[in-house]
Enzyme design. Structure first.
Site, PDB file in Angstrom:
ATOM      1  N   CYS A 115       0.835  -1.210   0.000  1.00  0.00           N
ATOM      2  CA  CYS A 115       0.000   0.000   0.000  1.00  0.00           C
ATOM      3  C   CYS A 115       0.869   1.260   0.000  1.00  0.00           C
ATOM      4  O   CYS A 115       1.487   1.568  -1.016  1.00  0.00           O
ATOM      5  CB  CYS A 115      -0.992  -0.046   1.167  1.00  0.00           C
ATOM      6  SG  CYS A 115      -2.365   1.092   0.935  1.00  0.00           S
ATOM      7  N   HIS A 218      -3.637  -5.030   0.460  1.00  0.00           N
ATOM      8  CA  HIS A 218      -3.075  -5.430   1.765  1.00  0.00           C
ATOM      9  C   HIS A 218      -3.068  -6.955   1.908  1.00  0.00           C
ATOM     10  O   HIS A 218      -3.966  -7.520   2.554  1.00  0.00           O
ATOM     11  CB  HIS A 218      -3.885  -4.802   2.911  1.00  0.00           C
ATOM     12  CG  HIS A 218      -3.542  -3.375   3.179  1.00  0.00           C
ATOM     13  ND1 HIS A 218      -2.460  -2.996   3.956  1.00  0.00           N
ATOM     14  CD2 HIS A 218      -4.120  -2.232   2.749  1.00  0.00           C
ATOM     15  CE1 HIS A 218      -2.398  -1.678   4.008  1.00  0.00           C
ATOM     16  NE2 HIS A 218      -3.387  -1.177   3.280  1.00  0.00           N
ATOM     17  N   GLU A 220      -1.325  -8.796   3.770  1.00  0.00           N
ATOM     18  CA  GLU A 220      -1.170  -9.261   5.166  1.00  0.00           C
ATOM     19  C   GLU A 220      -2.535  -9.438   5.841  1.00  0.00           C
ATOM     20  O   GLU A 220      -2.707 -10.316   6.679  1.00  0.00           O
ATOM     21  CB  GLU A 220      -0.259  -8.298   5.953  1.00  0.00           C
ATOM     22  CG  GLU A 220      -0.898  -7.040   6.525  1.00  0.00           C
ATOM     23  CD  GLU A 220      -1.206  -5.970   5.477  1.00  0.00           C
ATOM     24  OE1 GLU A 220      -0.973  -6.198   4.280  1.00  0.00           O
ATOM     25  OE2 GLU A 220      -1.699  -4.890   5.881  1.00  0.00           O
TER      26      GLU A 220
END
Ligand SMILES: [Mn+2]
Length: 241
Positions: A115, A218, A220
């Site tokens: 990001c 994102h 994660e």
């Protein structure tokens, strides 16, 4: 054998209430930590600081680097005046992140930008951003889904002959989306590796480096709901050897 140490760039969160209003705390979101552990690395938060000397030493202690998400990149670092739709900035973190990238490259360790971290990589290498997605004509997808970090909402097409394609081996994947800024000019050292249906650059990579990949989404936050997203972290960790 010692497991690779993965440094995660830290940010500052400022207490809004409680006993210490205005107090600054070093932090990262826990999903970065979990993603590194899940994929065989040892996570260390790299606390934000303004000393080049300290950042050089911090990088000496890690085998790979994740540039985490956060504030908008300060537009003067790509020679623009702040647009009225610019979001919150933290210029000291821009400097910190640029130092991390500089010393990581010097040490030749793999880098994954997420990001804001993806945008930082692009700006560090001379690319530019749209300070707000509405400044780019013909975008129509909702790139800020607002809620549910672990859910995917829009698709991205993966470009042929890229590391991303090699990793995912798919034409198109679903991603989450929490951004209002987008890349404008991709830095010369990079190639675009994924693009959304409305023409937004969603991933870039440096083909002349062992592993330097940035994604606008994102991964994660998707580590437990979208198994394939772990490939981005496992490849980072594999590239440390
Ligand atoms: Mn998006």
């Amino acid at each position: 054998m010692k497991k690779p140490v993965i440094g995660i760039s830290g940010s500052i969160i400022i207490d809004g209430s409680g006993n210490f209003p205005g107090y600054r705390r070093s932090y990262v979101n826990e999903d970065y930590v979990k993603s590194v552990i899940k994929n065989g690395g040892i996570p260390y938060i790299i606390p934000m600081n303004s000393s080049e000397e300290v950042v050089r030493e911090q990088i000496q202690n890690v085998d790979g680097l994740i540039l985490s998400g956060g504030h908008d990149v300060t537009p003067r670092f790509y020679n623009q005046e702040p647009h009225k739709n610019l979001g919150g900035i933290l210029p000291e973190r821009d400097v910190f992140d640029f130092n991390l990238v500089k010393f990581a490259i010097e040490k030749n360790i793999p880098i994954l930008g997420i990001c804001r971290g993806f945008q930082i990589l692009n700006v560090y290498f001379g690319g530019t951003l749209y300070q707000d997605i509405n400044l780019k004509e013909k975008t129509f997808i909702k790139h800020n889904q607002v809620n549910f970090p672990y859910l995917t909402t829009h698709s991205v097409d993966i470009i042929e002959n890229t590391k991303l394609k090699e990793l995912f081996n798919e034409e198109s994947i679903m991603v989450n989306s929490f951004h209002h800024q987008i890349i404008d000019k991709v830095a010369e050292e990079f190639v675009t590796s994924a693009i959304s249906k409305d023409g937004v650059v969603e991933a870039i990579e440096n083909p002349n480096y062992k592993y330097m990949l940035g994604v606008q989404w994102h991964p994660e936050m998707l580590h437990s709901t979208e198994e394939k997203m772990n490939l981005l972290f496992s490849e980072l960790i594999n590239s440390t050897y």
